[in-house]
Design a protein around this motif. Sequence first.
Motif: not given
Length: 349
Positions: A325-349
């Motif tokens: 059910k989840l398509g291209t628009r959903d993928m693009l909308d998820s990028i904000d969450t991905e960026v947030e998760a990566i920034l948190k990982l970088q802060q922990k490193a």
Amino acid sequence: MSKTPIFLIGATGYIGGTVLARLLAHPSKDTFDITVLVRSEEKAKKLETFGVKTVIGSYTDTALVEQLAEKAHVVFSCADADALDAANAFLAGLRKRHAKLGDLPILIHTSGTGLLTFGDSAKGEQPTDKIYFDNDPDDIEKSFPPTALHRNVDLAIVQADKEGYVRAYIVLPSTIWGIAKNPLVDAGIQNPHSQQIPALINAALARGQAGVVGKGRAYWPSVNIEEQGDLFIILYDAVVSNPEKIGHGRDGFYFGENGEHLWYDISKAIGKVLVKRGISKSDEPTSFTTEELVKYFISEEIGGSFGTNSRARGIHSRSIGWQPKLGTRDMLDSIDTEVEAILKLQQKA
């Protein structure tokens, strides 16, 4: 009642962990006897609390892989699409099982739509009109030589199926997106992150602006991690319930895709998130230099893959009941969450 012996390779990985989590939640879970190969003793102990048998080792230990495969009626290969030695090892084990017991084992192997990039020289400059369909084995067979990405392993598996000692099914995920969420992730066992989109995000954060290969004008398909996990289990269930009607071997390719994107679209979405977060002044992606491809993606070749075309349609996958059910628009909308998760990982490193 005897249980079905299952051997899963890649249990702590993004795909393998997602498949394992579904097996552990399967309606028939009490009939499964699951063994996994894992490098970490700590993760092995955690997995055992889920009722999973563990063996400490690596898929590069071919003797061990062969031994474990021989004991299994079902093998899920979810670790490395290009590990030919490992593939030959689990095929050897399944061959021995078939010879000794007369059992016809089931193999579900993870390849990838990177295969479809063979011969593509777009370098991000233009899309291709060529689309591959997973229900057209003739086109797949004629289009890709053994030198194509993943193809040598796929061909070894197809040959094993042809020889009749295994029923083999090859799943080809595309750009998998989303952060995996399941009890194995919560327990610190499974890697919850994909590779492609996070790699582009990390590069954008490092250079202060989103980037593309060339103009980003090449297409790839995409699929959500949860729906990709569903495909593996739907395929397994279909094989168990009606094996004669489910294509295998040469006819057993199943694309994981639900829509496609230009690489530019992903980088533009990353750029917008970086601007919103005050990290970048412009949301417009700029072209990676050769030096940047090496710096951010290990090599120019790996970085250059973000400028390739891979166009796929999962007709075969849908024919067995998979309904993403989840398509291209959903993928693009998820990028904000991905960026947030990566920034948190970088802060922990």
